[in-house]
Enzyme design. Structure first.
Site, mmCIF file in Angstrom:
data_model
loop_
_atom_site.group_PDB
_atom_site.id
_atom_site.type_symbol
_atom_site.label_atom_id
_atom_site.label_comp_id
_atom_site.label_asym_id
_atom_site.label_seq_id
_atom_site.Cartn_x
_atom_site.Cartn_y
_atom_site.Cartn_z
ATOM 1 N N GLN A 1 2.142 -6.254 -3.044
ATOM 2 C CA GLN A 1 2.458 -6.237 -1.605
ATOM 3 C C GLN A 1 3.754 -5.435 -1.359
ATOM 4 O O GLN A 1 4.023 -4.506 -2.092
ATOM 5 C CB GLN A 1 2.562 -7.649 -1.017
ATOM 6 N N GLY B 1 -4.345 -4.988 -4.566
ATOM 7 C CA GLY B 1 -5.384 -4.069 -5.014
ATOM 8 C C GLY B 1 -4.711 -2.839 -5.591
ATOM 9 O O GLY B 1 -4.126 -2.067 -4.859
ATOM 10 N N HIS B 2 -4.742 -2.709 -6.904
ATOM 11 C CA HIS B 2 -4.111 -1.559 -7.538
ATOM 12 C C HIS B 2 -5.182 -0.666 -8.155
ATOM 13 O O HIS B 2 -5.958 -1.112 -8.994
ATOM 14 C CB HIS B 2 -3.109 -2.014 -8.605
ATOM 15 N N LYS C 1 1.885 2.104 -5.155
ATOM 16 C CA LYS C 1 2.540 1.564 -6.358
ATOM 17 C C LYS C 1 1.721 1.841 -7.613
ATOM 18 O O LYS C 1 2.273 2.064 -8.672
ATOM 19 C CB LYS C 1 2.727 0.041 -6.224
ATOM 20 N N ASP D 1 0.809 -1.219 0.000
ATOM 21 C CA ASP D 1 0.000 0.000 0.000
ATOM 22 C C ASP D 1 0.843 1.270 0.000
ATOM 23 O O ASP D 1 0.460 2.282 0.584
ATOM 24 C CB ASP D 1 -0.968 0.017 1.209
HETATM 25 P P1 IMP Z 1 -2.337 -12.987 2.206
HETATM 26 O O1 IMP Z 1 -1.409 -12.433 1.165
HETATM 27 O O2 IMP Z 1 -3.791 -12.837 1.853
HETATM 28 O O3 IMP Z 1 -1.969 -14.391 2.604
HETATM 29 O O4 IMP Z 1 -2.143 -12.106 3.546
HETATM 30 C C1 IMP Z 1 -0.940 -12.145 4.300
HETATM 31 C C2 IMP Z 1 -0.579 -10.770 4.828
HETATM 32 O O5 IMP Z 1 -0.247 -9.922 3.734
HETATM 33 C C3 IMP Z 1 -1.693 -10.044 5.594
HETATM 34 O O6 IMP Z 1 -1.113 -9.271 6.610
HETATM 35 C C4 IMP Z 1 -2.305 -9.139 4.544
HETATM 36 O O7 IMP Z 1 -2.942 -8.031 5.121
HETATM 37 C C5 IMP Z 1 -1.061 -8.748 3.777
HETATM 38 N N1 IMP Z 1 -1.349 -8.355 2.383
HETATM 39 C C6 IMP Z 1 -1.639 -9.160 1.340
HETATM 40 N N2 IMP Z 1 -1.813 -8.453 0.225
HETATM 41 C C7 IMP Z 1 -1.610 -7.164 0.545
HETATM 42 C C8 IMP Z 1 -1.608 -5.948 -0.218
HETATM 43 O O8 IMP Z 1 -1.806 -5.921 -1.433
HETATM 44 N N3 IMP Z 1 -1.333 -4.817 0.496
HETATM 45 C C9 IMP Z 1 -1.040 -4.833 1.825
HETATM 46 N N4 IMP Z 1 -1.028 -5.940 2.561
HETATM 47 C C10 IMP Z 1 -1.305 -7.101 1.931
#
Ligand code: IMP
Length: 430
Positions: free
Chosen positions: A224, A40-41, A16, A13
């Protein structure tokens, strides 16, 4: 010709979307190399808002090739829906503009169910995932039982792969009190979606290497952030992929030597969604203010993001693990109006001063930040397009950040608008 990798340098977040969009205009190919629809972009182009999860950002710009690399985990139903949505917004998506690596693992419905069941099971094990099946799918990939895009092309192979996965998953589900997977229903929905995915399937490694040789510019779009990296992040509170720049090579099939510039996206303060350590987290009015001014709510889950001061120790660390050549500093305007600003320059743990975040989870949780205070500025930096538009204290802040993280600012973003950007170094410059 330059190939650029863009990665988040914090916990995701970092903004990007805007930078990738800005760079994708200069690129010929935009490739995703890890993660899935947990990302989420949001892109705003000529007033239209595009929300992308699995698709590379280049897809909304005509004349580019968008690529989903093998390092991604792909929910085929989600992809088809996402394509339909942006087609509805007038974007053309064809097998000429979108390619999916044949060796990309598929996220199936039971991955999401397992993800959510585990998260709901007990508070001790909670990671705060997006619940989209990302972790369970990567587990199956390394467990050699995942179903990949190419498997959709042959019915006998597909059945074999499904049976192999079900042996594992049904045993696991029995332990979690979940019903057995309906094999026939799963197979028929896979058969139904197969042609929709196979039309985009390609040997991406080959296409990218040919493009590279032909002098095309490739933008590798990370999702991420580096602190969510499965190896170098705040384990176990991480995502299940390598999010650092090296993954651009293994997640698409190009050699590491083909990467010419690594751009880290860095937010001028820190945020995190989900559980896990966060040394500079603020539970006070300053934290609230950062969250409100920065509109810090998750685009995928809608969760409120945790907010805190800029942590130079962590960013110095991620600049090192990704080999950043420069950073794009975003959301500086959110800091407008603070009397003083704090920047974390080290940690204290059991009476000792540390210059990096230790690896052990219990030590990470006990680290307390050592702050340096910098004077704030009262003027607005929103929309600044040159250094001359910035107050002296804002420039001081940026310069100090560069010094502390040991990496120069290549770009400075001062609002969500694409033109509100100060360019110092063009990552695509030859
Ligand atoms: P997962 O990727 O759904 O397995 O989540 C694992 C961790 O990564 C959690 O803390 C999520 O909140 C974080 N996370 C996954 N995708 C994003 C993203 O696009 N932005 C910020 N945090 C993310």
């Amino acid at each position: 010709m330059a190939n650029v990798v863009v990665v988040g340098a914090q916990w995701g977040d970092e903004g990007k979307g805007k930078i990738v969009d800005w760079l994708s205009e200069r690129a010929d190919v935009v490739a995703r190399f890890q993660g899935g629809h947990n990302a989420g972009h949001t892109l705003v182009i000529d007033g239209t808002i595009y929300k992308l999860n699995a698709l590379p950002s280049g897809v909304v710009r005509g004349g580019k090739l968008s690529v989903i690399g093998n390092g991604v985990v792909l929910d085929p139903w989600h992809l088809v829906k996402e394509i339909e949505t942006i087609r509805g917004q007038g974007v053309e998506v064809t097998p000429e503009t979108l390619m999916v690596a044949e060796n990309t693992p598929l996220i199936l419905p039971f991955h999401g169910e397992l993800d959510r069941a585990r998260e709901g099971q007990n508070a001790m094990a909670k990671i705060g995932t997006t619940g989209r099946g990302i972790g369970p799918c990567y587990e199956d990939k390394v467990g050699r039982r995942v179903i990949r895009v190419a498997d959709l092309a042959d019915d006998a192979t597909l059945e074999l792969r499904v049976d192999r996965a079900l042996v594992h998953h049904n045993a696991l589900r029995a332990g979690l009190g979940l019903p057995e997977i309906d094999r026939d229903a799963l197979l028929s929905s896979l058969r139904e979606i197969a042609p929709e995915i196979l039309k985009y399937a390609a040997p991406v490694w080959k296409v990218l290497n040919e493009k590279r040789r032909a002098g095309n510019r490739i933008l590798f779009e990370g999702a991420q952030g580096a602190l969510l990296d499965i190896d170098f992040g705040t384990y176990p509170f991480v995502t299940s992929s390598n999010t650092i720049a090296g993954q651009a090579a293994t997640g698409t099939g190009i050699g590491p030597g083909s990467i010419d510039f690594v751009l880290g996206i860095v937010k001028a303060y820190t945020t995190r969604v989900g559980e896990g350590p966060f040394p500079t987290e603020l539970d006070d009015a300053d934290g609230e203010r950062l969250g409100t001014r920065g509109r810090e709510f998750g685009t995928v889950t809608g969760r409120k993001r945790r907010c805190g001061w800029f942590d130079a120790v962590l960013v110095r660390q991620t600049c090192a693990t990704s080999g950043m050549n420069g950073i794009a500093l975003t959301k500086l305007d959110v800091l407008d109006g603070f009397e003083t600003l704090k920047v974390c320059v080290g940690y204290e743990l059991d009476g000792e001063r540390l210059d990096h975040l230790p690896t052990a989870a219990d030590q990470q949780a006990r680290c307390t930040p050592v702050y340096e205070e910098l004077p704030g500025w009262q003027e607005s930096t929103e929309g600044a397009r040159s250094w001359a538009d910035l107050p002296a204290n804002a420039i001081k802040y940026v310069r100090r950040v560069e010094e502390l993280i040991d990496c120069p600012v290549a770009l400075l973003s001062t609002s969500p608008e694409r033109d509100d950007t100060i360019l110092v170094t063009d990552p695509f410059a030859d």
